[in-house]
Every structure is written in structure tokens, then in C-alpha cells.
Design a protein around this motif. Structure first.
Motif, PDB file in Angstrom:
ATOM      1  N   THR A 127     -41.863  70.495  61.346  1.00  0.00           N
ATOM      2  CA  THR A 127     -42.805  70.365  60.241  1.00  0.00           C
ATOM      3  C   THR A 127     -43.189  68.902  60.052  1.00  0.00           C
ATOM      4  OG1 THR A 127     -41.084  70.066  58.621  1.00  0.00           O
ATOM      5  CG2 THR A 127     -41.756  72.320  59.083  1.00  0.00           C
ATOM      6  N   LEU A 128     -44.255  68.714  59.268  1.00  0.00           N
ATOM      7  CA  LEU A 128     -44.740  67.355  59.014  1.00  0.00           C
ATOM      8  C   LEU A 128     -43.673  66.506  58.331  1.00  0.00           C
ATOM      9  CD1 LEU A 128     -47.033  65.324  58.935  1.00  0.00           C
ATOM     10  CD2 LEU A 128     -47.749  66.293  56.789  1.00  0.00           C
ATOM     11  N   GLU A 129     -42.921  67.147  57.397  1.00  0.00           N
ATOM     12  CA  GLU A 129     -41.915  66.365  56.663  1.00  0.00           C
ATOM     13  C   GLU A 129     -40.872  65.784  57.609  1.00  0.00           C
ATOM     14  OE1 GLU A 129     -42.986  69.265  55.652  1.00  0.00           O
ATOM     15  OE2 GLU A 129     -43.715  68.996  53.589  1.00  0.00           O
ATOM     16  N   GLN A 130     -40.447  66.583  58.582  1.00  0.00           N
ATOM     17  CA  GLN A 130     -39.426  66.085  59.509  1.00  0.00           C
ATOM     18  C   GLN A 130     -39.953  64.901  60.318  1.00  0.00           C
ATOM     19  OE1 GLN A 130     -38.789  69.744  61.502  1.00  0.00           O
ATOM     20  NE2 GLN A 130     -37.336  70.501  59.996  1.00  0.00           N
ATOM     21  N   VAL A 131     -41.204  65.014  60.791  1.00  0.00           N
ATOM     22  CA  VAL A 131     -41.791  63.909  61.558  1.00  0.00           C
ATOM     23  C   VAL A 131     -41.863  62.654  60.696  1.00  0.00           C
ATOM     24  CG1 VAL A 131     -43.851  63.145  62.769  1.00  0.00           C
ATOM     25  CG2 VAL A 131     -43.106  65.494  62.977  1.00  0.00           C
ATOM     26  N   LEU A 132     -42.310  62.819  59.439  1.00  0.00           N
ATOM     27  CA  LEU A 132     -42.467  61.642  58.579  1.00  0.00           C
ATOM     28  C   LEU A 132     -41.120  61.011  58.267  1.00  0.00           C
ATOM     29  CD1 LEU A 132     -45.230  62.731  56.071  1.00  0.00           C
ATOM     30  CD2 LEU A 132     -45.432  61.430  58.145  1.00  0.00           C
ATOM     31  N   ILE A 133     -40.081  61.828  58.121  1.00  0.00           N
ATOM     32  CA  ILE A 133     -38.767  61.253  57.806  1.00  0.00           C
ATOM     33  C   ILE A 133     -38.204  60.512  59.013  1.00  0.00           C
ATOM     34  CG2 ILE A 133     -36.389  61.881  57.250  1.00  0.00           C
ATOM     35  CD1 ILE A 133     -37.590  64.026  55.424  1.00  0.00           C
ATOM     36  N   VAL A 134     -38.401  61.068  60.213  1.00  0.00           N
ATOM     37  CA  VAL A 134     -37.980  60.327  61.421  1.00  0.00           C
ATOM     38  C   VAL A 134     -38.716  58.993  61.476  1.00  0.00           C
ATOM     39  CG1 VAL A 134     -38.036  60.332  63.919  1.00  0.00           C
ATOM     40  CG2 VAL A 134     -37.300  62.361  62.715  1.00  0.00           C
ATOM     41  N   PHE A 172     -37.905  68.157  70.203  1.00  0.00           N
ATOM     42  CA  PHE A 172     -38.234  67.136  69.201  1.00  0.00           C
ATOM     43  C   PHE A 172     -36.988  66.457  68.680  1.00  0.00           C
ATOM     44  CE2 PHE A 172     -38.700  65.943  64.753  1.00  0.00           C
ATOM     45  CZ  PHE A 172     -39.742  65.052  64.847  1.00  0.00           C
ATOM     46  N   TRP A 173     -35.976  67.269  68.308  1.00  0.00           N
ATOM     47  CA  TRP A 173     -34.805  66.635  67.688  1.00  0.00           C
ATOM     48  C   TRP A 173     -33.984  65.860  68.698  1.00  0.00           C
ATOM     49  CZ3 TRP A 173     -34.740  65.423  62.979  1.00  0.00           C
ATOM     50  CH2 TRP A 173     -35.406  66.209  62.052  1.00  0.00           C
ATOM     51  N   LEU A 230     -33.839  57.202  67.706  1.00  0.00           N
ATOM     52  CA  LEU A 230     -33.147  56.558  66.586  1.00  0.00           C
ATOM     53  C   LEU A 230     -31.818  55.963  67.043  1.00  0.00           C
ATOM     54  CD1 LEU A 230     -33.865  59.107  63.755  1.00  0.00           C
ATOM     55  CD2 LEU A 230     -34.917  56.921  64.138  1.00  0.00           C
ATOM     56  N   VAL A 273     -42.099  61.950  50.693  1.00  0.00           N
ATOM     57  CA  VAL A 273     -42.509  62.926  51.707  1.00  0.00           C
ATOM     58  C   VAL A 273     -42.139  64.335  51.261  1.00  0.00           C
ATOM     59  CG1 VAL A 273     -41.877  63.762  53.985  1.00  0.00           C
ATOM     60  CG2 VAL A 273     -42.535  61.397  53.696  1.00  0.00           C
ATOM     61  N   GLU A 312     -51.012  71.095  54.654  1.00  0.00           N
ATOM     62  CA  GLU A 312     -50.827  71.274  56.093  1.00  0.00           C
ATOM     63  C   GLU A 312     -51.788  72.320  56.634  1.00  0.00           C
ATOM     64  OE1 GLU A 312     -47.001  71.359  57.840  1.00  0.00           O
ATOM     65  OE2 GLU A 312     -46.062  70.626  56.014  1.00  0.00           O
TER      66      GLU A 312
END
Lengths: 111, 159
Positions: free
Chosen positions: A11-18, B5-6, B13, B105, B112
Motif C-alpha cells: 500500500t501507499l502507506e508502507q511505501v511512504l513509511i519506508v 517489496f519487503w 534500509l 502518513v 488512492e
């Protein structure tokens, strides 16, 4: 449901937090390194994190022209390359005149 | 896609944190390159293929080599990666920044889109660069020329 729960898609939130965490690490590096090249590494990481948020918004947010985020990221990379070239030339020039690139000891303009 | 992704985000990171921790500036540079490559992978999971390729070319290629030259041209004693006195204030500031951004955020409604991933982006980026973004595109080329000339002038030996 919380947006942070690991469901089946990114989701967008995960990308923004990274991106925010990466920006914070870059800021920490830029603030605490004594070597001028280390400071530049932090700045590049911060620009990279900003690019990540641009691409995240371009991918996930409703927009009439979603590709503009990608164009902006390309411009950020261009400016980062120019900035790195000038900054590293400054590092070499400062080393030639002062025999150090320790930013704590380059304090000629200190009042 | 979620696993990719993760994994790539953790690689990015983790190597960024290793830049802080490692003692040798050359090792820090290698961690930085690893971070850039991981970030290119994250871009691919966001279906930004063109920007990912540019990222590998410019960041992991050009900027990393420039930094390598700068490190090699500086004294061996200057190659440590020591921190200055600002560690604690910087840690507090960066923690507050990350917490503030994370809070914003999560609390914001981002409108979205349900639109899926892009198919290819290179063609659309090229057309966008040449119709709505012609002026910034040309200014960017002038900026690159000025930066190159400036870098040459800065490091030139006066004879």
C-alpha cells in the motif's frame, strides 16, 4: 483495519513509511559524519528516499497524469548527479588547500 | 510482489544503517551502492522500470565511481567514518522526523486510485519530457553542462 497490516499487496502507506525511515537515516548520516564524502552519502540517501515517495505517489494516487511523478524522479536524479560532481570536486579542492576533508576542521568562516 | 517489496526495502534500509555503523569509509561506500541497488529493486516493484534503470546507471554507476575517486584522492588517514559530537541531537531529530511523517502518513486519506500498475513507462516519460516538460528538460541539460565545467574548473591545477 489498520493500513499497516501486511495484507496481500503493497500500500501507499508502507511505501511512504519506508521512504520516511530512509530519509531519516540519510539525515542522520549527513548530520553526524565528519568526513565530507560521508556527508554527501547521506544527502544522496535523502534524495533517494524522496524519489521513492514520488514513485509511490505516482503509482498509487488518483491523478489525471500519473506519469509526472516519474518525470520528477528523473529530474531529481539529474540534479543529484550534477550536485555530486560539484561537491566531490569541492572535496578534492579543499583537500588540496587544507590537507583535510574533515568538515569539523574546515571552519575558516567561523565567527 | 509484497515479499519482493519487503525484502528489497529491508536490504535498502539495512545497508543504509550499515553506512552509519561501519568504521571504514570504503565499506560505507559499498553499503551505499548496495542500498542504491536495493532501491532500484523497490522501484521495479512500484512498476517504475525506467527510473529503476536510471537509478542503477546514475547512482550505483556514476555517483558511486565519483565518490570512489574522491575517497581515493583524499588521505589514507581521512578514510575513517567517524561521527562528530552531534550524534544524540541528530538521533532525536531524525527519530522525531520519522515519527511525525509516519503519523501524518497513517492519519491522512490519500485518495488512492484503483488503477493497476503501469505497463511500460519509458515511452510515456519520453513524451512527457518533450511536450509538457520541455523547458525543465532543457534547463537540466544546461545545468549538467554548468556542473561539469564547474567541476573541471574547481580541480584544475593553475599553471
Amino acid at each position: 483495519m489498520s493500513p499497516l497490516v501486511l495484507d496481500a499487496r503493497v500500500t501507499l502507506e508502507q511505501v511512504l513509511i519506508v521512504g520516511a525511515i530512509l530519509f531519516s537515516i540519510g539525515l542522520y548520516i549527513a548530520l553526524t559524519k565528519r568526513n565530507a564524502v560521508g556527508v554527501l552519502m547521506g544527502i544522496e540517501l535523502m534524495l533517494n528516499a524522496v524519489n521513492l515517495t514520488f514513485l509511490g505517489f505516482a503509482r498509487f494516487v488518483e491523478s489525471p497524469r500519473p506519469i509526472d511523478g516519474h518525470v520528477f524522479a528523473v529530474f531529481v536524479i539529474t540534479v543529484a548527479a550534477a550536485e555530486a560532481a560539484v561537491a566531490l570536486a569541492l572535496v578534492v579542492a579543499i583537500y588540496r588547500f587544507r590537507d583535510t576533508i574533515d568538515v569539523d576542521r574546515i571552519n575558516l568562516l567561523r565567527w | 510482489m509484497v515479499i519482493a517489496f519487503w525484502t528489497l526495502a529491508a536490504l535498502t534500509l539495512g545497508s543504509a544503517v550499515m553506512i552509519v555503523l561501519t568504521r571504514n569509509l570504503l565499506h560505507a561506500l559499498l553499503c551505499l551502492i548496495l542500498s542504491f541497488v536495493g532501491m532500484a529493486g523497490v522501484f521495479i516493484t512500484l512498476s517504475a522500470d525506467f527510473v529503476a534503470v536510471v537509478q542503477v546507471l546514475v547512482y550505483a554507476g556514476a555517483i558511486a565511481v565519483l565518490m570512489l575517486f574522491a575517497i581515493m584522492l583524499s588521505p589514507r588517514s581521512g578514510r575513517d567514518n567517524a561521527a562528530n559530537m552531534l550524534q544524540l541531537p541528530a538521533l532525536v531529530l531524525c527519530g522525531l522526523f520519522a515519527a511525525g511523517v509516519t503519523f501524518t502518513v497513517i492519519e491522512t486519506d490519500w485518495r488512492e486510485a484503483s488503477r493497476g500498475s503501469f505497463d511500460t513507462t519509458a515511452e510515456a516519460i519520453g513524451q512527457a519530457l518533450l511536450s509538457p516538460f520541455v523547458l525543465p528538460f532543457e534547463i537540466a541539460s544546461v545545468l549538467l553542462v554548468v556542473a561539469m565545467v564547474g567541476a573541471i574548473v574547481l580541480v584544475r591545477e593553475d599553471s
